[in-house]
Every structure is written in C-alpha cells, then in structure tokens.
Design a protein around this motif. Structure first.
Motif, PDB file in Angstrom:
ATOM      1  N   MET A 174       0.830  -1.200   0.000  1.00  0.00           N
ATOM      2  CA  MET A 174       0.000   0.000   0.000  1.00  0.00           C
ATOM      3  C   MET A 174       0.868   1.255   0.000  1.00  0.00           C
ATOM      4  O   MET A 174       0.528   2.245  -0.620  1.00  0.00           O
ATOM      5  N   LEU A 175       2.037   1.157   0.724  1.00  0.00           N
ATOM      6  CA  LEU A 175       2.896   2.342   0.782  1.00  0.00           C
ATOM      7  C   LEU A 175       3.779   2.372  -0.455  1.00  0.00           C
ATOM      8  O   LEU A 175       4.932   2.033  -0.420  1.00  0.00           O
ATOM      9  N   ASN A 176       3.215   2.776  -1.580  1.00  0.00           N
ATOM     10  CA  ASN A 176       4.049   2.795  -2.775  1.00  0.00           C
ATOM     11  C   ASN A 176       4.361   4.219  -3.194  1.00  0.00           C
ATOM     12  O   ASN A 176       3.860   5.183  -2.634  1.00  0.00           O
ATOM     13  N   LYS A 177       5.212   4.308  -4.208  1.00  0.00           N
ATOM     14  CA  LYS A 177       5.713   5.615  -4.657  1.00  0.00           C
ATOM     15  C   LYS A 177       4.567   6.514  -5.120  1.00  0.00           C
ATOM     16  O   LYS A 177       4.515   7.706  -4.791  1.00  0.00           O
ATOM     17  N   ASN A 178       3.641   5.920  -5.880  1.00  0.00           N
ATOM     18  CA  ASN A 178       2.536   6.737  -6.417  1.00  0.00           C
ATOM     19  C   ASN A 178       1.689   7.327  -5.307  1.00  0.00           C
ATOM     20  O   ASN A 178       1.247   8.465  -5.385  1.00  0.00           O
ATOM     21  N   PHE A 179       1.482   6.510  -4.262  1.00  0.00           N
ATOM     22  CA  PHE A 179       0.676   6.965  -3.132  1.00  0.00           C
ATOM     23  C   PHE A 179       1.387   8.115  -2.423  1.00  0.00           C
ATOM     24  O   PHE A 179       0.781   9.124  -2.063  1.00  0.00           O
ATOM     25  N   LEU A 180       2.695   7.965  -2.252  1.00  0.00           N
ATOM     26  CA  LEU A 180       3.482   9.031  -1.610  1.00  0.00           C
ATOM     27  C   LEU A 180       3.410  10.320  -2.431  1.00  0.00           C
ATOM     28  O   LEU A 180       3.168  11.393  -1.894  1.00  0.00           O
ATOM     29  N   ASN A 181       3.606  10.167  -3.750  1.00  0.00           N
ATOM     30  CA  ASN A 181       3.528  11.345  -4.628  1.00  0.00           C
ATOM     31  C   ASN A 181       2.204  12.062  -4.479  1.00  0.00           C
ATOM     32  O   ASN A 181       2.142  13.283  -4.388  1.00  0.00           O
ATOM     33  N   PHE A 182       1.148  11.246  -4.470  1.00  0.00           N
ATOM     34  CA  PHE A 182      -0.192  11.822  -4.395  1.00  0.00           C
ATOM     35  C   PHE A 182      -0.392  12.538  -3.057  1.00  0.00           C
ATOM     36  O   PHE A 182      -0.947  13.645  -3.016  1.00  0.00           O
ATOM     37  N   SER A 183       0.101  11.927  -1.972  1.00  0.00           N
ATOM     38  CA  SER A 183      -0.019  12.565  -0.652  1.00  0.00           C
ATOM     39  C   SER A 183       0.680  13.916  -0.651  1.00  0.00           C
ATOM     40  O   SER A 183       0.179  14.898  -0.102  1.00  0.00           O
ATOM     41  N   VAL A 184       1.865  13.949  -1.273  1.00  0.00           N
ATOM     42  CA  VAL A 184       2.619  15.199  -1.298  1.00  0.00           C
ATOM     43  C   VAL A 184       1.869  16.254  -2.114  1.00  0.00           C
ATOM     44  O   VAL A 184       1.778  17.416  -1.717  1.00  0.00           O
ATOM     45  N   LYS A 185       1.289  15.832  -3.225  1.00  0.00           N
ATOM     46  CA  LYS A 185       0.536  16.784  -4.059  1.00  0.00           C
ATOM     47  C   LYS A 185      -0.623  17.395  -3.272  1.00  0.00           C
ATOM     48  O   LYS A 185      -0.840  18.608  -3.312  1.00  0.00           O
ATOM     49  N   LEU A 186      -1.339  16.542  -2.544  1.00  0.00           N
ATOM     50  CA  LEU A 186      -2.451  17.061  -1.735  1.00  0.00           C
ATOM     51  C   LEU A 186      -1.940  17.982  -0.638  1.00  0.00           C
ATOM     52  O   LEU A 186      -2.557  19.001  -0.341  1.00  0.00           O
ATOM     53  N   LEU A 187      -0.799  17.621  -0.077  1.00  0.00           N
ATOM     54  CA  LEU A 187      -0.225  18.433   0.997  1.00  0.00           C
ATOM     55  C   LEU A 187       0.147  19.818   0.475  1.00  0.00           C
ATOM     56  O   LEU A 187      -0.156  20.835   1.088  1.00  0.00           O
ATOM     57  N   LEU A 188       0.801  19.847  -0.695  1.00  0.00           N
ATOM     58  CA  LEU A 188       1.236  21.130  -1.257  1.00  0.00           C
ATOM     59  C   LEU A 188       0.039  22.017  -1.574  1.00  0.00           C
ATOM     60  O   LEU A 188       0.080  23.222  -1.410  1.00  0.00           O
ATOM     61  N   LYS A 189      -1.044  21.362  -2.007  1.00  0.00           N
ATOM     62  CA  LYS A 189      -2.260  22.097  -2.318  1.00  0.00           C
ATOM     63  C   LYS A 189      -2.836  22.758  -1.063  1.00  0.00           C
ATOM     64  O   LYS A 189      -3.413  23.845  -1.134  1.00  0.00           O
ATOM     65  N   GLU A 190      -2.636  22.100   0.100  1.00  0.00           N
ATOM     66  CA  GLU A 190      -3.250  22.586   1.333  1.00  0.00           C
ATOM     67  C   GLU A 190      -2.227  23.171   2.289  1.00  0.00           C
ATOM     68  O   GLU A 190      -2.421  23.180   3.493  1.00  0.00           O
ATOM     69  N   LYS A 191      -1.095  23.646   1.748  1.00  0.00           N
ATOM     70  CA  LYS A 191      -0.024  24.012   2.681  1.00  0.00           C
ATOM     71  C   LYS A 191      -0.429  25.096   3.669  1.00  0.00           C
ATOM     72  O   LYS A 191       0.046  25.119   4.797  1.00  0.00           O
ATOM     73  N   GLY A 192      -1.332  25.946   3.264  1.00  0.00           N
ATOM     74  CA  GLY A 192      -1.821  26.997   4.176  1.00  0.00           C
ATOM     75  C   GLY A 192      -2.412  26.423   5.453  1.00  0.00           C
ATOM     76  O   GLY A 192      -2.203  26.952   6.537  1.00  0.00           O
ATOM     77  N   ASP A 193      -3.115  25.286   5.320  1.00  0.00           N
ATOM     78  CA  ASP A 193      -3.744  24.671   6.499  1.00  0.00           C
ATOM     79  C   ASP A 193      -2.723  24.177   7.503  1.00  0.00           C
ATOM     80  O   ASP A 193      -2.993  24.072   8.691  1.00  0.00           O
TER      81      ASP A 193
END
Lengths: 224, 367, 317
Positions: free
Chosen positions: B1-20
């Motif tokens: 489950m902890l694969n590269k694509n999942f990590l990438n996606f988590s980071v993308k969501l994080l960057l989108k919400e960095k203000g929070d």
C-alpha cells in the motif's frame, strides 16, 4: 449468473426510532453483463440510495447486493474499498473533482493505490483521457474547467481503472442540453466497451433511447 | 500500500493545502527551536568543561590548611611519585589577581609559550581593561610596591573556561600570585591505567590527610550533575508547554479536517479505504513535522553558534560574561532525543482526528 | 538529586505515558468490540464497531513502531545514567543496580515479541473477508495491554530504586565469575550454541514449527551466554572483558546493537509461527526462513570477530 444481483434490499435510517425513514423497501433486481439500465424516479425516490448500496458506499439494513457472486454489503472496509477501486467507476451529479489539482492528477487518483509502474500508469491515464475526450486539458486545474469539461474529467477518472461497472447519479443535472447529448454519446461508448452501466436520473433526455436495455422506475423506495 | 505513487499523491495534496498546515508548522517549529537551543547551549558549555578537564591529569590534588587552600611544594611531589601506579606528578600554578579598580578577580593561568613581557587575555577581560584605558598593556600591582607591566599580545575568544582568564608564563604567574619558586597551587597526577585511578584516589588522603583529592571521573560526574538537572527541570516544564500545544493542535487539526470532509468522501468513493486515508494523513503530518524539525534545527544552530544565543544565554551565564562564545557541537544522541520528544507526541495526537476524518460516510460525496 | 531529572529519562517516561494513554483508549474500544462484535449483524452499531476497529489497529501499529524505538532509547538511556550511579561503567551496573533491572529488560523484549505476533495476526485478520481472527487478536491485545501497564509500573520501580549513593558492581565484577548454568564451561556453551544453530536451521528446513519454537528459546539463552562470555571477549579483544552491554557503546562502533538486534529479530521469526499457530490455528511457517536468515547473520557476525582475531594474532584468546 447475473453480474449484479440485488435481493430483498432495505435501507432504513434511524431504525426503531420515531424518525424512522425507509429509503428502500424490498428491492429485487438482476443486471446482466453489458447491460445499460436507466433508473428513473423523482428526487427522494431512493434511486441515489440504491446506487450508493451498489457501489458499497453504505451498508444495507437488510438484504444483500451480490456482484460477480460476492456479497459486497458484508465486505470489511478494505475489501469494499478495493471493490470500488477496481470494479466500479462512479460519476457524480456534482462531478466531485478535487479542487486545486489538475485534470491529470484527478484522473490518476484511483491508480495511486496500487503499486503500478510509471509507464503502466501513463498508458492507463492516456487511455482514459482519450476515451473521455479531455486529453487537451490534462494539465489544467479543474477549478478552471467548464461544466461539460468537469464531467468529462470525472468520466475519465471513473474509467481509468477499467472497471466493469459504471454507476452515474444524475449525470446530466448540472449540464446544458448540448453537453447532456454528449453524455449520451459517451453512454454508447460504454455500451461498445461492454460495461454494465446504471444511470439514476429524472432527466427526460434519457427516455426512449434504442440502445438502452432496460428502464426501471422507482418511487417511494420501491420498484414500480 | 505504501508505494511511490501513493506518496507522490499525498505530497501533491499536501502542497495544495499548505496553508492549512502553516500554523502547526510554525508553532511546532518554534517549540523545537527553543528546546534545541537550550540543550545546545547547555551541552556546549558542558563539552567545553570536559575538554578542559581532559588536558589535566587523571587526579588533581589541592592542599588545605584550616579549611583554606594552601600551596603545595616539591616534597609533596616527591612523596606522591612514590605511590605505585603514579606515572608523573606535575606542579601547576594558578590563582586570582584582584583588580581592585573594578572590584573583580581575574583568573591567572599559565601558558608557557609566552615571554616575560606579554600576556593573552579573553575578550571579556579586554573589554574591561579598555574601559580603564589599558588598550595595549596592563600594570599588575604587586604588594608591597612593585609594578609589573605586560603587553597585551593577543585577545582570544571567550569560552566558558577562558572568559575570565589572563594567560602568562609560569615565571610571571608566580610573580603576580606572589608564589615562591617551589610552590604550587595544585598537582596533576598522571595515572596511565584508568583502573587504578580510584585506588590511588583512596591512598593519597592516607598519606596527606589535608589533601583534597579530585579524580577526573568525579569532576566529570559533578559537571554532569550540574547540567543534567538544569536540562531535566527545563524538560519537565517544557512538557507542560508541549501538552498545551498538542491540545491546540488537536483542535486546529479537527477544524481543518472538518472542511476537508467532502474531499475525503471523494477519495473514499474512488477506492481509498479508511486505512489509506489514515496513512495519507499520517504521511502528510510526518512530512510537516520532519520539515519543521529540520528547519528549527538549522535555525537553532544559527541562533546559538552564529549569533551567540541572545536572551537565552543569560539563563546559563548571567549578565556578566557577555563575550562568551559557544563552541559548536554536534551530538546525534541529543538530536534523536529532541526528535522523539517532539515528533512522536505530535504524530500520536493526530491519530484520532485522522481516523475521525477517515470514517466519514462515503455517501457524503453524493450530496 | 533524582534520576527523573535526566533529560533522556524525562523524555522516555513522557513518551511511554503518551503511548500508555493511547493504549488505554484502544483497550476501552477493544473491550466494547469483544463484548458486542457480531459480524453477521447489519445494524449501525456493528458498522460503527467495524470502523473503530481501524482506530485500534492504527494505534497499536503506532505503538509497535514507537516501542521499538523506545526500546533502543531505553538501553541508550541506561548508558546515560552511568555517570550518576557510583561504580557503574556501562549499562550493566545500572541495570543490575536493583532487582527490577534485568527482569524489566527481558520483559520488554517479551512484550515486543508479543506485539510482533499481534501485528502478524492483525495482518492475517485484515486479509480475511470476514475478519475471522478479530476476537482472538483482541484477546491477545488485552493481555498485551495488561503487560504494558505492568511494564510502566516496573519502569517507575526500576528508576526510583536506582541507588545514587551506594556503589554498584560494574561488568568487570558481575561477569568475572563464569556464572554458567549446569556447571558448563565457556567452550561447552559455544559448542552447544553452534549445535543448536545447526539444529534450528535443519528444523526450519523441514518446517517443524514446534521444534523450531523450542530450539529458538533455548538458542536465545545459550546465545546470550556465548556472546557474553565468549564472543564478546573477541569484540573487546580482551580475554577478561565479559559484558553484554559495553559493545553497545561508541568505542565498539555500536556493534552490540547489530549483534543483539539480529539475534532478537531472528528468534522472533523462529518462535512466532508456533505462537500464531497456537492462537489462530493457522500455519504461517514462511517466517521460518527469516529465522534462518537472521540467525545466520547473527552467527556469522559473532564468528567473524573470532576469526578476525585469529587471523590478526594467530592465536585464540
């Protein structure tokens, strides 16, 4: 055996309390492989609830939904999620895209759960974008898309994992007539791809289409 | 489950919400910054003391008479050399010079590389001397009526050891401190075999009951005691601050997560399981905390070792020692300690809010 | 003066407390699940229990990760305590300074083993479509929970009873007399160690989980004695330096963490198939190959120091 078998399905909210509400009552329905079914009914008739049970979004109060012979209503969350991820593509009335991400990033979201290689990912992505005819906007943020484009993006996302079942809840409610007609064209593509499609709608644009296999009417939580 | 694509996606969501996450990042970073700075200062001071100790013999002995320190002489050295296990005994000279004009004592230490007319002073002392117009040389007044003039050859950085020290050669030191040719302030006893230190430390008082015997491990333990309890009390007080932060954080996270319900329902509808959502949030928070941790660490190093810790230094040094610089240290164990102390409870406090968010009804997505 | 002011101890106990609180929350949910769980029920209460199941899983997984870090941290903190405890030169003095030390260390390893077994059962449980091992894994957790509470109490007892004035014995005293069971000599123990190692590998090859279980437990104790009294002396390159802790220090490149780490991880994989079988009646013998792997690394590492010494000096110690 039928692709989807629905047996004696009930969905009751607040069961046993004064506010008890029976959203679905004793639904029985079989859907064959490759069939396109339109579920018609006014809003509040229970058609969305039926779709959500078919997608394992929620659990029935009684009865069961079998997909490929497996009771999806009793699956633990991990398996229910896997089922949604691999076998179901869901198209929402309000598109439900993740704002702030690009078209591409939205469409690829269901794929990040399995550890596939980059090339595999790219080819699935490209294929889905092409089928939904949204390839030219792939790098655009979804906030900047028009209603029709948003829906095509949502369709690409529903298709990206090549699911055998497509469920659509009021897909044309937020679209103008031109885009609604385009959606009907896409339904024909689904038919060609031999997918099971269930559309819940009250839009008359779906009436009397010759490629639709079956119309089911639902009112007050019961099939008429 | 902890694969590269999942990590990438988590980071993308994080960057989108960095203000929070900005709030948590800044407050959490500040908390780590303070705790790191305090520990860096106290470790640096301790390290300087221990390094100075290593330049001494394994046992230091001082003579006392009537409870006051009293000089030693060559006879003492000769008797101590008879003790088996003792390799060498070195007589040392040090003491304090009373600078009556400013009502303060300067420590006089020996550096034999200096000639009879020069001295080396620390920045702190240099500043005091300058205030009294001694810019190039200084006159030591030696009773009854002598005057000894020494050139200031060099000014060195003040460390915790040297901040109050004037270095001169041994001959000059004896003059300033008015000590005879064969008198010594203390003796360094060299014991090559570390197993014998303890034993010798027990034997010496039997020969000279007046002697104060300080084996190196005992001095080391004294330093440890002094600094461990300062650090410990600070850490206990800090836990209170940490707990209030985590309560704040929990509320902040809950309210941010509240606005994310729809998004989570969308993710759930396309096949993210409860476990996946918890992992997603865990990864994001882990990145935020680790980011805050490293940022704070760099800021602390700059604050303590480049800017010499304004404000905080006074807690450790008081007002007087203004010019003391801290010797940079790198202590992996301390960094791990800070990491465990801060990051682990942070992650623990987001587990329940993440789960709450993850179990949100998927049919929410249909509304 | 108090040991509780040592900053690494403050941190250690604080994190242990955080973990304990999380585990109390889990246990409350676990008790509710054990009482009301009914997989076939279709009511919203059962569904909410299913969701709570994931919270408990998350917390316990987190606990395991933190407990492993804390275990290493605990051993490291014992080293930090040595300057405060008169006479102690390494962790031996501190751990042996009162009656709680050694049992606590063994107990901690045991808890880690059980948590590991729990983790595997949890994985198998989540992989089954009916969560068939759910009740068993939560009964096991309840046992672990009680053990964790006792562990916390033992930790407090251990730390409060560390003497700061009376001198303790350091490793050169504690291990100087060859305190071996059954009047065995050091060389006997080393032979027994190699024999057990070979037997374990053979048993693993034939997938005899119960035999591997017994052999691994024996091996763990025999390995402890052989490392302390024989292999350790080659690490220190000194025939009289017998200590299971000193090589955890920087002077020996922290090699002790690898030696004990490979042994414990290896033994864990050796005993867990049998434990899993006795709890959920499922064969999970594939772990035995990790047992073989880690024990081989452990044995190779220990033997390496002996061979290295022999090559460099032409004699054995």
């Amino acid at each position: 055996m039928s692709k989807i078998v629905i047996e004696n399905l009930y969905k009751i909210y607040n069961e046993g309390k004064d506010s008890e509400f029976k959203a679905l009552k004793n639904i029985n329905l079989n859907i064959e492989d490759g069939e396109i079914v339109i579920i018609k009914g006014v809003s509040g008739s229970g058609k969305s609830t039926l779709l959500s049970l078919m997608a394992a979004f929620s659990k029935p109060s009684r009865g069961r939904v079998l997909v490929d012979g497996e009771n999806i209503s009793k699956l633990p969350d991990i398996f229910a999620s896997k089922f949604r991820n691999e076998k179901v593509g869901f198209i929402f009335q309000s598109f439900n895209l993740i704002d702030g991400l690009s078209v591409e990033e939205n469409v690829v979201a269901p794929l990040v759960l399995c550890s596939s290689s980059q090339s595999e990912l790219d080819s699935k992505l490209k294929n889905a974008l092409k089928l939904a005819n949204i390839e030219h906007k792939k790098e655009q943020n979804v906030v900047d898309l028009s209603g029709g484009e948003k829906q095509r993006c949502a369709i690409a996302r529903a298709l990206v994992n090549d699911p055998s079942i497509i469920l659509a809840d009021e897909p044309t409610a937020n679209l103008d007539r031109e885009n609604s007609l385009k959606f009907i064209e896409i339904l024909k593509t689904f038919k060609k791809l031999n997918k099971v499609v269930v559309v819940a709608t009250h839009d008359t644009i779906f009436d009397n289409l010759e490629f639709i296999d079956r119309y089911v009417s639902i009112a007050n939580g019961e099939i008429e | 489950m902890l694969n590269k694509n999942f990590l990438n996606f988590s980071v993308k969501l994080l960057l989108k919400e960095k203000g929070d996450y900005l709030f948590s990042f800044i407050i959490f970073g500040f908390i780590i910054f303070i705790v790191t700075s305090v520990l860096l200062i106290s470790e640096s001071i301790k390290r300087d003391l221990l390094v100075a100790l290593q330049n001494e013999g394994q046992i230091i002995v001082k003579n006392t008479k009537g409870g006051r320190y009293y000089p030693l002489n060559d006879n003492h050295i000769d008797s101590l050399l008879q003790v088996s296990g003792v390799d060498d005994v070195i007589g040392k000279v040090d003491g304090y010079y009373n600078f009556a004009q400013d009502r303060r004592f300067f420590k006089i230490a020996v550096d034999d590389d200096l000639n009879d007319t020069s001295m080396v002073v620390s920045k702190d002392i240099y500043k005091i001397l300058k205030d009294f117009k001694y810019e190039k040389e200084f006159n030591f007044l030696i009773p009854p009526k002598n005057k000894l003039t020494l050139q200031i050859k060099d000014v060195i950085d003040s460390t915790i050891i040297s901040n109050n020290t004037i270095f001169v050669n041994e001959y000059i030191a004896r003059q300033i401190l008015q000590m005879e040719e064969d008198e010594y302030s203390y003796l360094d006893i060299v014991v090559p075999n570390s197993d014998e230190i303890e034993n010798i430390a027990l034997i010496i008082p039997r020969i000279f009951p007046n002697f104060l015997v300080l084996p190196n491990y005992e001095i080391e333990a004294d330093y440890d005691h002094l600094y461990y309890y300062k650090g410990g009390i600070f850490m206990i007080l800090y836990i209170v601050a940490l707990i209030s932060f985590f309560i704040l954080l929990k509320n902040q996270i809950s309210s941010v997560y509240g606005s994310k319900r729809k998004e989570i329902a969308i993710l759930r509808s396309i096949g993210f399981s409860i476990k996946d959502i918890i992992s997603l949030k865990f990864i994001q928070n882990f990145l935020v905390t680790v980011g805050a941790y490293f940022t704070a660490l760099m800021l602390s190093y700059a604050y303590v070792f480049v800017f010499n810790a304004p404000l905080l230094r006074n807690i450790f040094l008081g007002e007087i020692e203004k010019e003391v610089v801290f010797t940079p240290i790198f202590d992996l164990k301390m960094l791990v300690l800070i990491f465990i102390f801060t990051v682990v409870p942070y992650l623990a406090s987001i587990l329940i809010p993440s789960w709450r968010l993850a179990i949100e009804d998927v049919s929410e997505a249909m509304k | 003066m108090s040991v509780f002011l040592l900053d690494s101890l403050v941190v250690f106990l604080f994190i242990e407390l955080v973990i304990l609180i999380l585990n109390v929350i889990s246990e409350v949910i676990v008790l509710r699940i054990l009482r009301y769980w009914d997989f076939d029920a279709s009511n919203s209460f059962q569904y909410s229990l299913e969701r709570q199941n994931y919270l408990v899983n998350t917390i316990i997984s987190f606990t395991i990760a933190v407990k492993i870090i804390l275990f290493i941290f605990f051993v490291k903190s014992l080293d930090d305590l040595t300057p405060l405890v008169p006479g102690a030169m390494c962790a031996t003095g501190v751990i042996g300074s009162n009656i709680y030390g050694n049992p606590l260390l063994l107990y901690k390893i045991f808890i880690l083993f059980l948590l590991g077994v729990w983790m595997i059962i949890n994985k198998l449980d989540l992989a089954s479509k009916k969560l068939i091992f759910l009740k068993k894994k939560y009964y096991l957790f309840t046992v672990i929970f009680i053990m964790i509470c006792i562990e916390f109490g033992l930790e407090i007892l251990f730390f409060t009873n560390i003497p700061l004035t009376t001198p303790v014995f350091c490793c050169s005293v504690v291990f100087v007399v060859e305190n071996l069971p059954f009047d065995l000599t050091t060389i006997d123990i080393v032979y027994i160690f190699y024999a057990l190692f070979i037997l374990t590998i053979v048993s693993n090859y034939y997938k005899k989980i119960s035999i591997s279980f017994i052999l691994n437990i024996l091996l763990m104790f025999v390995a402890y004695y052989s490392v302390t009294y024989y292999f350790g002396t080659y690490v220190y390159e000194e025939p009289n330096h017998k200590c299971p802790f000193c090589f955890l220090q920087k002077d020996y490149n922290y090699v002790g963490y690898f030696i004990w780490g490979f042994l414990f991880v290896g033994v864990f994989f050796g005993i867990s198939p049998y434990l899993i079988y006795s709890i959920i009646e499922k064969n999970y013998e594939r772990l035995l190959k990790y047992n073989t792997l880690f024990l081989s690394i452990f044995t190779a590492l220990c033997s390496f120091f002996v061979i290295k010494y022999y090559i460099e000096n032409g004699v054995f110690l």
